[in-house]
Design an enzyme around this catalytic site. Structure first.
Site, mmCIF file in Angstrom:
data_model
loop_
_atom_site.group_PDB
_atom_site.id
_atom_site.type_symbol
_atom_site.label_atom_id
_atom_site.label_comp_id
_atom_site.label_asym_id
_atom_site.label_seq_id
_atom_site.Cartn_x
_atom_site.Cartn_y
_atom_site.Cartn_z
ATOM 1 N N LYS A 112 117.258 15.875 -12.849
ATOM 2 C CA LYS A 112 117.189 16.273 -14.256
ATOM 3 C C LYS A 112 117.942 17.575 -14.545
ATOM 4 O O LYS A 112 118.536 17.721 -15.619
ATOM 5 C CB LYS A 112 115.737 16.412 -14.709
ATOM 6 C CG LYS A 112 115.015 15.095 -14.921
ATOM 7 C CD LYS A 112 113.648 15.336 -15.532
ATOM 8 C CE LYS A 112 112.945 14.035 -15.872
ATOM 9 N NZ LYS A 112 111.656 14.269 -16.575
ATOM 10 N N ASP A 142 111.695 13.885 -23.300
ATOM 11 C CA ASP A 142 110.317 14.231 -22.954
ATOM 12 C C ASP A 142 109.675 15.050 -24.073
ATOM 13 O O ASP A 142 108.485 14.896 -24.367
ATOM 14 C CB ASP A 142 110.271 15.030 -21.650
ATOM 15 C CG ASP A 142 110.523 14.168 -20.425
ATOM 16 O OD1 ASP A 142 110.229 12.960 -20.482
ATOM 17 O OD2 ASP A 142 111.002 14.707 -19.415
#
Length: 265
Positions: free
Chosen positions: A63, A98
């Protein structure tokens, strides 16, 4: 046929393929969702672009590394992580869904975060996204972490937030509206990051852990009359946000949720 995918290591356990493919099926979209376990984030992005993939999700451990190989949007840059890559432009763009996943989880449960006081436990990768989501929605965020320095470091990046030691949590919760668990405590174990007697019925308790769906923390919260939001909702809505970015269609949330929960429960 459009091909979407997920890069990470490991990804064999991922629930993203059935969730996304349920969405494609519901809307009659000719697409597939596949998983990859590359060794290098940059090579994976280059390969995906060369293969004309329509989009990628990104999970641990890539990420942060992916940031150097895409054009990140403002949210991904602030959080310092990318979990969704779009190949529609001249250069791949990076996004962090997210944050949207957290906010939509609370909205789905009719929780208004504007003016709320939130206590968050955990300052890792998930914790960064959750803290920014809470703050962006108007909450004041108190971050507590086993290593207090990490809590202070995260709080310094999040508008209006402050950092604390874990021992401060019971006192902070006394006047809090929201508790968010951003740690892995409770995953496949009978454990909670918070003493049960620190919880009260005026709380909304959000747990990022989704295996099991009803963690010890959520069970303790339910026992005192608190409202609960399990980790399946964040997993669902981050996927929904990616789906909508890639396809330009309103995601069939019910179909995606049913496919996800059939594998979690």
């Amino acid at each position: 046929m459009d091909v979407y995918g997920l890069i990470g290591n490991p990804v064999g356990h991922s629930l993203s393929p059935p969730m996304h493919e349920a969405g494609y099926d519901a809307l009659g979209i000719d697409a597939r969702y596949v998983t990859f376990e590359p060794e290098d984030a940059g090579e994976a992005i280059d390969a995906a672009a060369a293969l004309d993939l329509a989009g990628l999700n990104v999970t641990i451990p890539f990420k942060r590394a992916v940031l150097d190989h895409v054009e990140p949007d403002a949210t991904a840059e602030r959080v310092g992580a990318v979990n969704t890559v779009d190949f529609a432009g001249e250069r791949p763009t990076g996004h962090n869904t997210d944050v949207a996943g957290v906010r939509r989880s609370f909205a789905h449960h009719d929780v208004d975060l504007e003016g709320a006081t939130a206590v968050q436990i955990g300052a890792g990768g998930a914790g960064r996204a959750i803290a920014f989501a809470l703050a962006d929605a108007g909450a004041t965020v108190h971050v507590a972490n086993r290593t207090a320095l990490k809590a202070h470091d995260l709080a310094a990046d999040v508008p209006g937030a402050d950092g604390h030691e874990l021992d401060d949590v019971p006192k902070l919760l006394a006047d809090a509206d929201v508790l968010a668990n951003a740690t892995s405590v409770g995953m496949e174990e009978d454990a909670s990051p918070v003493p049960a007697d620190a919880l009260h019925g005026d709380l909304v308790v959000f747990d990022a852990v989704y295996s099991p769906l009803e963690t010890t923390l959520l069970g303790d919260a339910d026992a005192v009359g608190a409202r609960t939001i399990d980790g399946g909702w964040m997993l669902l809505f981050q996927g929904v946000a990616a789906f909508e970015r890639w396809t330009g269609e309103d995601a069939p949330v019910d179909a995606m949720n049913a496919a996800l929960r059939s594998r979690l429960e």
